[in-house]
Design a protein around this motif. Structure first.
Motif, mmCIF file in Angstrom:
data_model
loop_
_atom_site.group_PDB
_atom_site.id
_atom_site.type_symbol
_atom_site.label_atom_id
_atom_site.label_comp_id
_atom_site.label_asym_id
_atom_site.label_seq_id
_atom_site.Cartn_x
_atom_site.Cartn_y
_atom_site.Cartn_z
ATOM 1 N N ALA A 1 0.851 -1.193 0.000
ATOM 2 C CA ALA A 1 0.000 0.000 0.000
ATOM 3 C C ALA A 1 0.890 1.246 0.000
ATOM 4 N N GLY A 2 0.516 2.216 -0.762
ATOM 5 C CA GLY A 2 1.329 3.436 -0.878
ATOM 6 C C GLY A 2 2.373 3.356 -1.974
ATOM 7 N N GLN A 3 2.376 2.250 -2.682
ATOM 8 C CA GLN A 3 3.316 2.084 -3.788
ATOM 9 C C GLN A 3 2.538 1.897 -5.089
ATOM 10 N N GLN A 4 3.225 2.219 -6.202
ATOM 11 C CA GLN A 4 2.618 2.078 -7.525
ATOM 12 C C GLN A 4 3.569 1.305 -8.428
ATOM 13 N N CYS A 5 3.008 0.430 -9.237
ATOM 14 C CA CYS A 5 3.819 -0.421 -10.109
ATOM 15 C C CYS A 5 3.336 -0.283 -11.550
ATOM 16 N N LYS A 6 4.299 -0.065 -12.428
ATOM 17 C CA LYS A 6 4.008 0.037 -13.848
ATOM 18 C C LYS A 6 4.921 -0.920 -14.597
ATOM 19 N N LYS A 7 4.354 -1.564 -15.615
ATOM 20 C CA LYS A 7 5.151 -2.426 -16.481
ATOM 21 C C LYS A 7 5.538 -1.642 -17.743
ATOM 22 N N PHE A 8 6.769 -1.841 -18.186
ATOM 23 C CA PHE A 8 7.170 -1.223 -19.455
ATOM 24 C C PHE A 8 7.958 -2.240 -20.265
ATOM 25 N N CYS A 9 7.775 -2.163 -21.569
ATOM 26 C CA CYS A 9 8.374 -3.131 -22.490
ATOM 27 C C CYS A 9 9.782 -2.673 -22.873
ATOM 28 N N ILE A 10 10.679 -3.650 -22.964
ATOM 29 C CA ILE A 10 12.062 -3.333 -23.334
ATOM 30 C C ILE A 10 12.418 -3.912 -24.705
ATOM 31 N N SER A 11 11.425 -4.297 -25.474
ATOM 32 C CA SER A 11 11.695 -4.846 -26.799
ATOM 33 C C SER A 11 12.134 -3.726 -27.743
ATOM 34 N N PRO A 12 13.139 -3.961 -28.573
ATOM 35 C CA PRO A 12 13.550 -2.935 -29.546
ATOM 36 C C PRO A 12 12.472 -2.706 -30.600
ATOM 37 N N VAL A 13 12.479 -1.519 -31.137
ATOM 38 C CA VAL A 13 11.464 -1.111 -32.118
ATOM 39 C C VAL A 13 12.176 -0.657 -33.390
ATOM 40 N N ASN A 14 11.593 -1.001 -34.554
ATOM 41 C CA ASN A 14 12.135 -0.550 -35.837
ATOM 42 C C ASN A 14 11.547 0.811 -36.209
ATOM 43 N N TYR A 15 12.413 1.700 -36.633
ATOM 44 C CA TYR A 15 11.990 3.047 -37.055
ATOM 45 C C TYR A 15 12.452 3.249 -38.496
ATOM 46 N N GLU A 16 11.489 3.307 -39.401
ATOM 47 C CA GLU A 16 11.797 3.576 -40.805
ATOM 48 C C GLU A 16 11.676 5.081 -41.050
ATOM 49 N N ILE A 17 12.782 5.665 -41.491
ATOM 50 C CA ILE A 17 12.844 7.126 -41.621
ATOM 51 C C ILE A 17 13.434 7.470 -42.986
ATOM 52 N N ASP A 18 12.820 8.418 -43.659
ATOM 53 C CA ASP A 18 13.371 8.995 -44.894
ATOM 54 C C ASP A 18 13.962 10.362 -44.548
ATOM 55 N N VAL A 19 15.271 10.386 -44.415
ATOM 56 C CA VAL A 19 15.962 11.615 -43.984
ATOM 57 C C VAL A 19 16.189 12.516 -45.199
ATOM 58 N N HIS A 20 15.669 13.722 -45.154
ATOM 59 C CA HIS A 20 15.926 14.714 -46.191
ATOM 60 C C HIS A 20 17.152 15.524 -45.772
#
Length: 500
Positions: free
Chosen positions: A33-52
Motif C-alpha cells: 500500500a502506498g506504492q505504484q507499479c508500472k510495467k514497461f516493455c524493453i523490446s527494440p522497435v524498428n523506425y523507418e525514416i526517410d531523412v531529407h
C-alpha cells in the motif's frame, strides 16, 4: 494490501512510492500500500525514416534508413561498474521513454528528430561523391553520432540499415549519374568492338600477304629447277636462258614483294582510317559532353553574374544617390557658411571628404608657399651671386681700393641723396628753439688767449659751470617740460630771465 507482480520476459516493473527513494526496477516484486507499479516493455522497435539532407555542394537527397532501437538490457562487462551503468540506463529509459509508449508517435518523433538532425549535420560536411562512394563509412559515422544522442535517453542502436540514396523531386543527380555510367559502358563496348574488328581485318591482310609471298617463292623455285633440268643438253643456250629466266624470276619476286608490301600498307592505312573514325566519333562525343558541361557551367555563371549584377546595380544606384545627396547638402551648407555657422554634416563619409579636401588644400597651399620660398631663395641666391661677382669685378677694376668701391656703391645706389632726403624730411615743419650760451671769454662767447692761459684756474672753471647751468636748465624745461629739483633752484617765469 500487498500484491505480488511478475513481469514478462520482455518487460520490467517500475515501482515508486512509499519506502522507495526514486524508482525501483525489478522483474518480480511485492507491491504494498502506498506504492505504484508500472510495467514497461524493453523490446527494440524498428523506425523507418526517410531523412531529407543536403550535401556540402547544397545538393538535396533522401536517405532511407531503418534503425532498430531499444533500451540497453545487457551489461558490457561483468564488473560492478558495468552493472550500475546498465541500471542507470534502464532507469533513464523507464523515466523518459517508457511513459511515452502509450503514444507511439511521440517516441517516433523523438527518435526521428535525433536521427535527422545528426544525419543532416554529417551530410553537410561531405560531398555527394564522398557520401555515395563511402556509404559504409557514412553509415558508421551516422551510427556513432546518433548513439551519442540516444545515450541520454537510455537507448541503444541494435541495428542500422542505410538504404540506397534517392533523388529529391526536381534534383535527378543519381539518375544522371546512372545514365553517365551506362553511357560510359556503352562507349567502352563500342571501342572494344572496333578494336577487335581492326585486329581481325589486319590479321586477314597479313595472312593473305604471306600466302602470296610463299606462292611466288615456290613458283620461282619450280621454274628455276625446270630450267636447270632442261638446260643440261644445251649448256650455253640453257645458260643464257637460265640467266634470262633468273632475271625474270627476280623481277617477278620483286613485283610479288611490292604487291605484298602494298597490301600491308593498305591494311595499315585501313587500320589507321578505322582507328581515326573511331577516335573522331569518340572525340565528337567527348567534345559534345565537354561543351554540354561548359554550357551548364556558363549557365550557372550567367545566373550568378546576373544576381551579382542586380544586387550590385541596386547597391550602386543607392550609393550614387546617397553621394549626390551628400554633395548637394555639402554645397548648400558651404554657401550658407558665409553668413552663419556651418552645420555639422550628418554622414561620416561627407565629413571625411571635407577633411580630406581641407587637408589637400592646406597641403597644396603649404606646397605653393614652400615652392615660392624656394624660388625666392633661389632668386636671392642668384642676385647675391651676381652682386658678389659685380662687387668683385668692381673691386678688381679699382685696384683693390675698398674705400673707393664703397663710395662708388653708395653714389651708384643714391644713398647720399636718400640720406639728404630723409634728413630734410625729418626736420621739415619743425620750429626748433635754439639757445646759445657761453661759459667764458668776450661778449661774442669766444675765449681769448688770456682765458685759455688761465684755464687751469679752478675757480674760473667753477664759475663757467655755474654760468652754463641756468641756460641749460631753462632749455631742458622749454623742450621737455621738466624742471630742476628743488634743492638745485627754481626758474624765473619771464623770458627775460631765461635769456640772461
Amino acid at each position: 494490501m500487498a500484491s505480488f507482480h511478475v513481469a514478462d520476459a520482455s518487460e520490467y516493473l517500475a515501482i515508486t512510492g512509499w519506502g522507495i527513494d526514486d524508482v525501483k526496477l525489478a522483474k518480480k516484486a511485492w507491491v504494498f500500500a502506498g506504492q505504484q507499479c508500472k510495467k514497461f516493455c524493453i523490446s527494440p522497435v524498428n523506425y523507418e525514416i526517410d531523412v531529407h539532407a543536403m550535401s556540402a555542394e547544397k545538393l538535396p537527397f533522401i536517405l532511407p534508413a531503418v534503425f532498430t532501437i531499444g533500451p540497453k538490457i545487457t551489461a558490457s562487462g561483468g564488473a560492478e561498474a558495468d552493472k550500475k551503468e546498465l541500471e542507470a540506463q534502464l532507469l533513464l529509459y523507464a523515466k523518459l521513454i517508457a511513459p511515452l509508449h502509450t503514444s507511439t508517435s511521440h517516441v517516433h518523433e523523438l527518435v526521428k528528430g535525433i536521427i535527422e538532425g545528426e544525419t543532416r549535420v554529417l551530410a553537410a560536411e561531405l560531398t555527394m561523391e564522398e557520401i555515395f562512394k563511402g556509404t559504409k563509412t557514412f553509415k558508421e559515422q551516422v551510427f556513432d553520432k546518433v548513439q551519442l544522442e540516444l545515450n541520454q535517453f537510455g537507448l541503444i542502436i541494435y541495428n542500422a540499415n542505410v538504404k540506397q540514396l534517392v533523388d529529391v523531386a526536381g534534383h535527378e543527380y543519381f539518375s544522371y549519374l546512372g545514365q553517365k555510367t551506362q553511357q560510359d559502358a556503352a562507349n567502352q563496348a563500342k571501342v572494344d568492338v572496333a578494336e577487335a574488328r581492326m585486329k581481325g581485318e589486319v590479321g586477314a591482310k597479313e595472312r593473305d600477304g604471306l600466302t602470296r609471298q610463299n606462292a611466288a617463292k615456290v613458283d620461282a623455285e619450280t621454274k628455276v629447277l625446270s630450267v636447270r633440268q632442261m638446260g643440261q643438253g644445251l649448256k650455253e643456250e640453257a645458260k643464257v636462258k637460265a640467266e634470262v629466266q633468273v632475271f625474270e624470276n627476280a623481277r617477278e619476286a620483286d613485283i610479288a614483294a611490292a604487291k605484298a608490301e602494298l597490301a600491308m600498307k593498305k591494311a595499315g592505312w585501313d587500320k589507321q582510317a578505322k582507328v581515326a573514325e573511331v577516335e573522331a566519333a569518340k572525340a565528337v562525343a567527348i567534345r559534345e559532353a565537354e561543351l554540354q558541361m561548359e554550357v551548364e557551367r556558363k549557365n550557372a555563371m550567367r545566373q550568378t553574374e546576373k544576381l551579382k549584377a542586380e544586387q550590385l546595380s541596386k547597391a550602386t544606384v543607392k550609393y550614387e544617390t546617397q553621394v549626390q545627396e551628400s554633395n548637394a547638402q555639402f554645397y548648400s551648407r558651404q554657401k550658407a557658411a558665409e553668413a552663419a555657422l556651418f552645420e555639422q554634416m550628418r554622414a561620416a563619409d561627407a565629413r571625411k571628404a571635407q577633411a580630406d579636401a581641407k587637408f589637400f588644400e592646406q597641403k597644396k597651399g603649404e606646397d605653393a608657399r614652400l615652392y615660392a620660398k624656394q624660388k625666392e631663395a633661389e632668386s636671392l641666391a642668384l642676385v647675391g651671386k651676381a652682386k658678389t661677382e659685380y662687387v668683385a669685378s668692381m673691386l678688381q677694376a679699382l685696384g683693390g681700393n675698398y674705400h673707393a668701391l664703397r663710395d662708388y656703391l653708395m653714389i651708384d645706389a643714391g644713398m647720399y641723396t636718400e640720406m639728404a632726403r630723409i634728413n630734410a624730411g625729418a626736420v621739415n615743419g619743425m620750429q626748433p628753439k635754439i639757445s646759445i650760451w657761453s661759459n667764458g671769454g668776450g661778449a661774442d662767447g669766444t675765449v681769448n688767449a688770456g682765458g685759455e692761459a688761465g684755464a687751469g684756474n679752478a675757480l674760473q672753471q667753477m664759475s663757467g659751470v655755474f654760468k652754463m647751468l641756468p641756460p641749460l636748465l631753462s632749455t631742458v624745461h622749454e623742450q621737455t617740460g621738466m624742471g630742476p629739483p628743488a634743492w638745485l633752484g627754481t626758474l624765473q617765469k619771464d623770458d627775460a630771465a631765461a635769456n640772461e
